[in-house]
Design a protein around this motif. Structure first.
Motif, PDB file in Angstrom:
ATOM      1  N   LYS A 223     -12.627 -23.734 -45.944  1.00 41.39           N
ATOM      2  CA  LYS A 223     -13.611 -24.610 -46.583  1.00 41.39           C
ATOM      3  C   LYS A 223     -13.435 -24.716 -48.086  1.00 41.39           C
ATOM      4  O   LYS A 223     -14.005 -25.603 -48.722  1.00 41.39           O
ATOM      5  CB  LYS A 223     -15.028 -24.115 -46.277  1.00 41.39           C
ATOM      6  CG  LYS A 223     -15.416 -24.230 -44.815  1.00 41.39           C
ATOM      7  CD  LYS A 223     -15.698 -25.651 -44.429  1.00 41.39           C
ATOM      8  CE  LYS A 223     -16.312 -25.731 -43.048  1.00 41.39           C
ATOM      9  NZ  LYS A 223     -16.464 -27.125 -42.594  1.00 41.39           N
TER      10      LYS A 223
ATOM     11  N   LEU B 192      -1.293 -28.772 -41.623  1.00 41.16           N
ATOM     12  CA  LEU B 192      -2.084 -27.758 -42.305  1.00 41.16           C
ATOM     13  C   LEU B 192      -3.524 -27.720 -41.801  1.00 41.16           C
ATOM     14  O   LEU B 192      -4.166 -28.752 -41.653  1.00 41.16           O
ATOM     15  CB  LEU B 192      -2.090 -28.032 -43.806  1.00 41.16           C
ATOM     16  CG  LEU B 192      -0.790 -27.735 -44.534  1.00 41.16           C
ATOM     17  CD1 LEU B 192      -0.828 -28.345 -45.919  1.00 41.16           C
ATOM     18  CD2 LEU B 192      -0.551 -26.238 -44.622  1.00 41.16           C
TER      19      LEU B 192
ATOM     20  N   PHE C 205      -7.074 -26.042 -42.998  1.00 45.88           N
ATOM     21  CA  PHE C 205      -7.623 -25.483 -44.233  1.00 45.88           C
ATOM     22  C   PHE C 205      -8.911 -24.708 -43.999  1.00 45.88           C
ATOM     23  O   PHE C 205      -9.695 -25.017 -43.087  1.00 45.88           O
ATOM     24  CB  PHE C 205      -7.933 -26.607 -45.224  1.00 45.88           C
ATOM     25  CG  PHE C 205      -6.725 -27.241 -45.837  1.00 45.88           C
ATOM     26  CD1 PHE C 205      -6.128 -28.346 -45.243  1.00 45.88           C
ATOM     27  CD2 PHE C 205      -6.182 -26.733 -47.003  1.00 45.88           C
ATOM     28  CE1 PHE C 205      -5.015 -28.936 -45.814  1.00 45.88           C
ATOM     29  CE2 PHE C 205      -5.074 -27.315 -47.578  1.00 45.88           C
ATOM     30  CZ  PHE C 205      -4.485 -28.416 -46.983  1.00 45.88           C
TER      31      PHE C 205
ATOM     32  N   SER D 272      -0.153 -23.265 -41.285  1.00 48.11           N
ATOM     33  CA  SER D 272       0.509 -24.218 -40.403  1.00 48.11           C
ATOM     34  C   SER D 272       1.184 -23.401 -39.303  1.00 48.11           C
ATOM     35  O   SER D 272       1.795 -22.370 -39.573  1.00 48.11           O
ATOM     36  CB  SER D 272       1.505 -25.100 -41.146  1.00 48.11           C
ATOM     37  OG  SER D 272       2.599 -24.362 -41.609  1.00 48.11           O
TER      38      SER D 272
ATOM     39  N   GLN E  48      -7.038 -26.891 -56.290  1.00 45.38           N
ATOM     40  CA  GLN E  48      -7.415 -28.268 -56.602  1.00 45.38           C
ATOM     41  C   GLN E  48      -8.247 -28.270 -57.879  1.00 45.38           C
ATOM     42  O   GLN E  48      -9.339 -27.699 -57.927  1.00 45.38           O
ATOM     43  CB  GLN E  48      -8.204 -28.887 -55.454  1.00 45.38           C
ATOM     44  CG  GLN E  48      -8.503 -30.369 -55.647  1.00 45.38           C
ATOM     45  CD  GLN E  48      -9.173 -30.981 -54.431  1.00 45.38           C
ATOM     46  OE1 GLN E  48      -9.979 -30.369 -53.767  1.00 45.38           O
ATOM     47  NE2 GLN E  48      -8.824 -32.226 -54.119  1.00 45.38           N
TER      48      GLN E  48
ATOM     49  N   LYS F  80       2.870 -19.184 -51.069  1.00 40.27           N
ATOM     50  CA  LYS F  80       2.962 -19.213 -49.617  1.00 40.27           C
ATOM     51  C   LYS F  80       3.678 -17.969 -49.109  1.00 40.27           C
ATOM     52  O   LYS F  80       4.374 -17.287 -49.867  1.00 40.27           O
ATOM     53  CB  LYS F  80       3.698 -20.466 -49.137  1.00 40.27           C
ATOM     54  CG  LYS F  80       5.162 -20.515 -49.523  1.00 40.27           C
ATOM     55  CD  LYS F  80       5.817 -21.770 -48.957  1.00 40.27           C
ATOM     56  CE  LYS F  80       7.301 -21.805 -49.329  1.00 40.27           C
ATOM     57  NZ  LYS F  80       7.964 -23.036 -48.826  1.00 40.27           N
TER      58      LYS F  80
ATOM     59  N   PHE G 287      -0.721 -20.309 -46.678  1.00 35.55           N
ATOM     60  CA  PHE G 287      -0.640 -20.949 -47.985  1.00 35.55           C
ATOM     61  C   PHE G 287      -1.943 -20.768 -48.751  1.00 35.55           C
ATOM     62  O   PHE G 287      -3.021 -20.663 -48.157  1.00 35.55           O
ATOM     63  CB  PHE G 287      -0.411 -22.462 -47.830  1.00 35.55           C
ATOM     64  CG  PHE G 287       0.762 -22.846 -46.984  1.00 35.55           C
ATOM     65  CD1 PHE G 287       0.652 -22.916 -45.599  1.00 35.55           C
ATOM     66  CD2 PHE G 287       1.982 -23.155 -47.568  1.00 35.55           C
ATOM     67  CE1 PHE G 287       1.724 -23.276 -44.801  1.00 35.55           C
ATOM     68  CE2 PHE G 287       3.073 -23.517 -46.780  1.00 35.55           C
ATOM     69  CZ  PHE G 287       2.941 -23.583 -45.408  1.00 35.55           C
TER      70      PHE G 287
ATOM     71  N   PHE H  85      -8.010 -23.196 -51.833  1.00 32.99           N
ATOM     72  CA  PHE H  85      -8.019 -23.383 -50.389  1.00 32.99           C
ATOM     73  C   PHE H  85      -6.953 -22.505 -49.744  1.00 32.99           C
ATOM     74  O   PHE H  85      -5.783 -22.550 -50.143  1.00 32.99           O
ATOM     75  CB  PHE H  85      -7.719 -24.837 -50.015  1.00 32.99           C
ATOM     76  CG  PHE H  85      -8.779 -25.810 -50.417  1.00 32.99           C
ATOM     77  CD1 PHE H  85      -8.710 -26.450 -51.646  1.00 32.99           C
ATOM     78  CD2 PHE H  85      -9.835 -26.098 -49.576  1.00 32.99           C
ATOM     79  CE1 PHE H  85      -9.684 -27.360 -52.033  1.00 32.99           C
ATOM     80  CE2 PHE H  85     -10.817 -27.005 -49.943  1.00 32.99           C
ATOM     81  CZ  PHE H  85     -10.737 -27.631 -51.182  1.00 32.99           C
TER      82      PHE H  85
ATOM     83  N   GLU I  38      -8.231 -34.155 -58.973  1.00 32.66           N
ATOM     84  CA  GLU I  38      -6.810 -34.158 -58.631  1.00 32.66           C
ATOM     85  C   GLU I  38      -6.586 -33.834 -57.154  1.00 32.66           C
ATOM     86  O   GLU I  38      -7.510 -33.469 -56.434  1.00 32.66           O
ATOM     87  CB  GLU I  38      -6.061 -33.151 -59.502  1.00 32.66           C
ATOM     88  CG  GLU I  38      -6.116 -33.478 -60.986  1.00 32.66           C
ATOM     89  CD  GLU I  38      -5.277 -32.518 -61.808  1.00 32.66           C
ATOM     90  OE1 GLU I  38      -5.462 -32.506 -63.036  1.00 32.66           O
ATOM     91  OE2 GLU I  38      -4.450 -31.783 -61.230  1.00 32.66           O
ATOM     92  N   GLY I  39      -5.330 -33.974 -56.741  1.00 34.63           N
ATOM     93  CA  GLY I  39      -4.958 -33.581 -55.386  1.00 34.63           C
ATOM     94  C   GLY I  39      -4.730 -32.078 -55.313  1.00 34.63           C
ATOM     95  O   GLY I  39      -5.114 -31.329 -56.214  1.00 34.63           O
ATOM     96  N   LEU I  40      -4.102 -31.643 -54.253  1.00 30.43           N
ATOM     97  CA  LEU I  40      -3.869 -30.221 -54.019  1.00 30.43           C
ATOM     98  C   LEU I  40      -2.498 -29.809 -54.546  1.00 30.43           C
ATOM     99  O   LEU I  40      -1.518 -30.523 -54.358  1.00 30.43           O
ATOM    100  CB  LEU I  40      -3.931 -29.909 -52.529  1.00 30.43           C
ATOM    101  CG  LEU I  40      -5.280 -30.148 -51.855  1.00 30.43           C
ATOM    102  CD1 LEU I  40      -5.121 -30.062 -50.347  1.00 30.43           C
ATOM    103  CD2 LEU I  40      -6.289 -29.137 -52.329  1.00 30.43           C
TER     104      LEU I  40
ATOM    105  N   TYR J  22      -3.647 -23.165 -51.750  1.00 30.83           N
ATOM    106  CA  TYR J  22      -3.587 -24.369 -52.556  1.00 30.83           C
ATOM    107  C   TYR J  22      -4.718 -24.334 -53.576  1.00 30.83           C
ATOM    108  O   TYR J  22      -5.775 -23.750 -53.332  1.00 30.83           O
ATOM    109  CB  TYR J  22      -3.728 -25.621 -51.696  1.00 30.83           C
ATOM    110  CG  TYR J  22      -2.478 -26.027 -50.963  1.00 30.83           C
ATOM    111  CD1 TYR J  22      -2.171 -25.485 -49.718  1.00 30.83           C
ATOM    112  CD2 TYR J  22      -1.585 -26.938 -51.521  1.00 30.83           C
ATOM    113  CE1 TYR J  22      -1.011 -25.851 -49.047  1.00 30.83           C
ATOM    114  CE2 TYR J  22      -0.420 -27.312 -50.845  1.00 30.83           C
ATOM    115  CZ  TYR J  22      -0.147 -26.767 -49.617  1.00 30.83           C
ATOM    116  OH  TYR J  22       1.006 -27.133 -48.959  1.00 30.83           O
TER     117      TYR J  22
END
Lengths: 113, 112
Positions: free
Chosen positions: A105, A101, A103, A93, A38, A49, A34, A89, A42-44, A36
């Motif tokens: 860095k 997940l 991740f 998984s 950010q 994917k 994946f 990021f 905010e969130g991810l 992601y």
């Protein structure tokens, strides 16, 4: 154990430049991969994917190809915009490892006009 | 379709106190996982629940615990708070046991 390594940032580009963010992984099984993103405060958000080797994930001009032979999932975009400035990021998984997940860095991208 | 809802958004606690964070997953999602995000350590996996059972746990001390209810809502609890617990706590839900994770906006915990 499973792990994800992505290139250190920050990455600073001018608008319309080409973007590559490198990501490599180590996994015992056959993970899903994946990217992601950010945005500040905010969130991810899932960007794209890929669930098996040679799959290409793509979204909003970004794309990444699952390369089993090089254990890589590099993120690319042909022409970045100021609005792409964010932290990216790479994650995996791995059902065999029973993990959620894992991740990298994170890589901060800053695009200037 | 409502997203993943985390409450509260911001929290300030004192060292030694305990805190409970809440996560409501997307309707129909039975898997909920929790992550801690700090500038130094990045995003670290805390635990994952599926159908009220903890499936996996990250490398965190026993002060960190969680649970999932029959409606798939999840809570995480941190007891005896330390300054180092200050972080953004993110919850993610998935319709399956693996993959397809959707994140909430997080709870920003500050320990003073």
């Amino acid at each position: 154990g499973d792990s994800v390594t992505q290139m250190e940032g920050p990455v600073t580009l001018s608008e319309e430049a080409f973007l590559t963010i490198n990501c490599t992984y180590t996994a015992t099984g056959y993970p899903s991969l994946f990217w992601y993103v950010q945005y500040p405060g905010e969130g991810l958000q899932l960007l794209l994917k890929a669930t098996k080797a040679d799959d290409k994930g793509s979204n909003k001009g970004f794309e990444a190809t699952y390369r089993k032979e090089t254990t890589s999932f590099h993120l690319e975009k042909g022409s970045v915009q100021v609005s792409d400035s964010a932290v990216y990021f790479c994650a995996l998984s791995d059902p065999q490892a029973g993990t959620a997940l894992i991740f990298g860095k994170g890589t901060t991208l800053s695009v200037s006009s | 379709k409502a997203g993943v809802t985390q409450t509260p958004r911001y929290l300030i606690k004192t060292r030694g106190q305990q805190v409970t964070l809440s996560c409501s997953p997307i309707s129909g999602h039975r898997s909920v996982s929790w992550y801690q995000q700090t500038p130094g350590q990045g995003l670290q996996f805390l635990f994952e629940y599926f159908s009220e059972t903890q499936r996996n746990k990250g490398n965190f001390p026993g002060r960190f615990s969680g649970r999932q209810f029959s409606n798939s809502r999840s809570e995480m609890n941190v007891s005896t708070l330390e300054l180092g617990d200050s972080a953004l706590y993110l919850c993610a839900s998935s319709p399956r046991t693996v993959g397809g994770y959707t994140f909430g906006s997080g709870t920003r915990l500050t320990v003073v």
